[in-house]
Design a protein around this motif. Structure first.
Motif, PDB file in Angstrom:
ATOM      1  N   VAL A 150      29.066  74.864  -7.481  1.00 35.77           N
ATOM      2  CA  VAL A 150      29.892  75.725  -8.089  1.00 35.77           C
ATOM      3  C   VAL A 150      30.459  76.658  -7.002  1.00 35.77           C
ATOM      4  O   VAL A 150      31.656  77.046  -6.891  1.00 35.77           O
ATOM      5  CB  VAL A 150      29.379  76.547  -9.337  1.00 35.77           C
TER       6      VAL A 150
ATOM      7  N   THR B 231      34.210  76.924  -5.776  1.00 28.30           N
ATOM      8  CA  THR B 231      34.977  78.426  -5.874  1.00 28.30           C
ATOM      9  C   THR B 231      35.458  78.870  -4.623  1.00 28.30           C
ATOM     10  O   THR B 231      36.352  79.351  -4.687  1.00 28.30           O
ATOM     11  CB  THR B 231      33.955  79.325  -6.677  1.00 28.30           C
ATOM     12  N   SER B 232      34.574  78.619  -3.624  1.00 33.42           N
ATOM     13  CA  SER B 232      34.948  79.448  -2.386  1.00 33.42           C
ATOM     14  C   SER B 232      36.122  78.502  -1.243  1.00 33.42           C
ATOM     15  O   SER B 232      36.766  79.049  -0.820  1.00 33.42           O
ATOM     16  CB  SER B 232      33.936  79.563  -1.581  1.00 33.42           C
TER      17      SER B 232
ATOM     18  N   GLN C 197      38.128  76.274  -3.236  1.00 34.20           N
ATOM     19  CA  GLN C 197      39.336  75.918  -4.191  1.00 34.20           C
ATOM     20  C   GLN C 197      40.727  76.334  -3.666  1.00 34.20           C
ATOM     21  O   GLN C 197      40.763  77.382  -3.253  1.00 34.20           O
ATOM     22  CB  GLN C 197      38.891  76.303  -5.482  1.00 34.20           C
TER      23      GLN C 197
END
Length: 124
Positions: free
Chosen positions: A6, A10-11, A13
């Motif tokens: 995750v 998230t970093s 994306q």
């Protein structure tokens, strides 16, 4: 490993580096998580980690060490979650990414110094 994924997703994306997530996950697992998994049984093994944390806390935070001893607190209670998620369950994602920037340039033992620093911060 899902918590680590995750943070990576998230970093990364929306960037051109999204294709690196799976190779990065593999390398993170091999370098930082596999040392805590027994080869024969595939069970978690935190005996060394717990002993190391006991010594680090005793040296750096003697009052906390004494308190832990008095109440029978075992380091395993937080170590498994903190180490196996590389702090992704403990800290906000931006802080985790910043922490990983330093962590991934160090050996796996650096995890325990980070853990000690977090304990010192939480103590206060």
């Amino acid at each position: 490993l899902d918590s680590v994924a995750v943070v990576l997703f998230t970093s990364l994306q929306g960037t051109t580096k999204q294709s690196l997530i799976m190779p990065m996950l593999k390398q993170i697992y091999l370098t930082y998580l596999r040392p805590f998994i027994e080869k024969e049984t595939h069970n978690l093994n935190f005996r060394y980690a717990s002993l190391l944390m006991t010594r680090l806390v005793a040296f750096h935070v003697p009052a906390l060490f004494k308190h832990f001893r008095q109440i029978g607190f075992l380091h395993d209670f937080y170590l498994v979650q903190w180490v196996m998620t590389l702090f992704a369950h403990t800290l906000p994602i931006p802080q985790v990414v910043q922490l990983w920037t330093y962590l991934f340039t160090q050996k796996v033992e650096f995890l325990f110094f980070i853990t000690t620093a977090i304990l010192i911060q939480l103590k206060d």
